[in-house]
Motif scaffolding. Structure first.
Motif, PDB file in Angstrom:
ATOM      1  N   GLY A 185       0.807  -1.217   0.000  1.00 23.39           N
ATOM      2  CA  GLY A 185       0.000   0.000   0.000  1.00 23.39           C
ATOM      3  C   GLY A 185       0.837   1.262   0.000  1.00 23.39           C
ATOM      4  O   GLY A 185       0.534   2.215  -0.730  1.00 23.39           O
ATOM      5  N   THR A 186       1.891   1.288   0.801  1.00 22.72           N
ATOM      6  CA  THR A 186       2.718   2.493   0.841  1.00 22.72           C
ATOM      7  C   THR A 186       3.505   2.669  -0.456  1.00 22.72           C
ATOM      8  O   THR A 186       3.867   3.791  -0.806  1.00 22.72           O
ATOM      9  N   ALA A 187       3.746   1.583  -1.170  1.00 26.68           N
ATOM     10  CA  ALA A 187       4.394   1.669  -2.485  1.00 26.68           C
ATOM     11  C   ALA A 187       3.361   1.921  -3.591  1.00 26.68           C
ATOM     12  O   ALA A 187       3.734   2.058  -4.746  1.00 26.68           O
ATOM     13  N   GLN A 188       2.091   1.973  -3.203  1.00 24.12           N
ATOM     14  CA  GLN A 188       0.973   2.138  -4.134  1.00 24.12           C
ATOM     15  C   GLN A 188       0.948   1.048  -5.208  1.00 24.12           C
ATOM     16  O   GLN A 188       0.599   1.289  -6.360  1.00 24.12           O
TER      17      GLN A 188
ATOM     18  N   ASN B 190      -6.326   5.203  -2.993  1.00 24.51           N
ATOM     19  CA  ASN B 190      -6.224   6.406  -2.169  1.00 24.51           C
ATOM     20  C   ASN B 190      -5.240   6.141  -1.024  1.00 24.51           C
ATOM     21  O   ASN B 190      -5.573   5.463  -0.048  1.00 24.51           O
ATOM     22  N   ALA B 191      -4.043   6.692  -1.162  1.00 26.13           N
ATOM     23  CA  ALA B 191      -2.979   6.433  -0.184  1.00 26.13           C
ATOM     24  C   ALA B 191      -3.332   6.952   1.205  1.00 26.13           C
ATOM     25  O   ALA B 191      -3.033   6.292   2.208  1.00 26.13           O
ATOM     26  N   GLY B 192      -3.957   8.118   1.300  1.00 25.15           N
ATOM     27  CA  GLY B 192      -4.326   8.669   2.611  1.00 25.15           C
ATOM     28  C   GLY B 192      -5.349   7.805   3.322  1.00 25.15           C
ATOM     29  O   GLY B 192      -5.210   7.517   4.521  1.00 25.15           O
ATOM     30  N   GLU B 193      -6.392   7.392   2.589  1.00 23.04           N
ATOM     31  CA  GLU B 193      -7.399   6.504   3.179  1.00 23.04           C
ATOM     32  C   GLU B 193      -6.797   5.145   3.523  1.00 23.04           C
ATOM     33  O   GLU B 193      -7.171   4.525   4.524  1.00 23.04           O
ATOM     34  N   PHE B 194      -5.864   4.697   2.697  1.00 23.01           N
ATOM     35  CA  PHE B 194      -5.200   3.419   2.968  1.00 23.01           C
ATOM     36  C   PHE B 194      -4.504   3.470   4.323  1.00 23.01           C
ATOM     37  O   PHE B 194      -4.667   2.573   5.147  1.00 23.01           O
TER      38      PHE B 194
ATOM     39  N   ALA C 294       7.270  -2.516  -4.889  1.00 20.06           N
ATOM     40  CA  ALA C 294       6.971  -1.431  -5.829  1.00 20.06           C
ATOM     41  C   ALA C 294       6.119  -1.998  -6.969  1.00 20.06           C
ATOM     42  O   ALA C 294       6.241  -3.174  -7.324  1.00 20.06           O
ATOM     43  N   PRO C 295       5.262  -1.156  -7.540  1.00 16.45           N
ATOM     44  CA  PRO C 295       4.442  -1.624  -8.656  1.00 16.45           C
ATOM     45  C   PRO C 295       5.317  -2.096  -9.821  1.00 16.45           C
ATOM     46  O   PRO C 295       6.398  -1.548 -10.062  1.00 16.45           O
ATOM     47  N   VAL C 296       4.844  -3.095 -10.511  1.00 17.96           N
ATOM     48  CA  VAL C 296       5.541  -3.603 -11.695  1.00 17.96           C
ATOM     49  C   VAL C 296       5.241  -2.656 -12.843  1.00 17.96           C
ATOM     50  O   VAL C 296       4.084  -2.320 -13.093  1.00 17.96           O
TER      51      VAL C 296
END
Length: 161
Positions: free
Chosen positions: A56-59, A113-117, A156-158
């Motif tokens: 989540g923090t890496a989105q 949504n990173a903040g809501e996550f 991290a996302p691919v």
């Protein structure tokens, strides 16, 4: 002819029934089916919790969604395999402490949504700790992970392509 076939069938059934061995007195009972322990389920959930944080923090939203789904499955397993734990029904505990935060996490991940996550993740973490306290395991404190335990996994996302 019909009579002799019917008679032969009856004789075969009787002989088959007589040849079945009965368990010897004192013989060991058949082994019980394996049921995964609560500690094993919780250990898996803790691993999923940590991996969810890093995804989540890496989105990395696909990985985060996978981990949310796995956590939901793990808590369904708690209810299914351990309907009671320490003489307490587990379904109300799961519902009280983790169902809503997991729903919030699911929404945050789907919305990317990173903040809501982050807020929902902290709510889940607090729910875990609340449940532990309720069951007398307040010494087992869950927190945001500080470094990836699984150094063989990329969070991290691919990148496409």
């Amino acid at each position: 002819m019909k009579t002799s076939l019917a008679g032969a069938a009856v004789v075969a059934l009787v002989l088959t029934g007589c040849s079945v061995k009965k368990a010897e007195p004192g013989a060991a009972a058949a082994p019980k089916a394996y049921v995964v322990g609560m500690g094993e389920i919780m250990g898996q959930n803790q691993m999923r919790h940590a991996k969810l944080w890093f995804a989540g923090t890496a989105q990395n939203w696909p990985l985060a969604q996978y981990e949310v789904d796995e956590l939901n499955e793990g808590f369904r397993d708690v209810k299914s395999f351990h309907p009671t734990f320490k003489k307490r029904p587990t379904a109300p505990l799961v519902d009280e402490f983790v169902t809503q935060p997991l729903g919030e996490l699911d929404k945050a991940v789907k919305d990317k949504n990173a903040g809501e996550f982050t807020a929902a993740f902290d709510d889940l973490t607090n729910g875990c700790d609340g449940c532990h306290k309720e069951l007398g395991f307040g010494f087992n404190v869950i927190q945001r992970p500080t470094s990836p335990e699984y150094t063989n996994q990329q969070f991290a996302p691919v990148k496409p392509g």
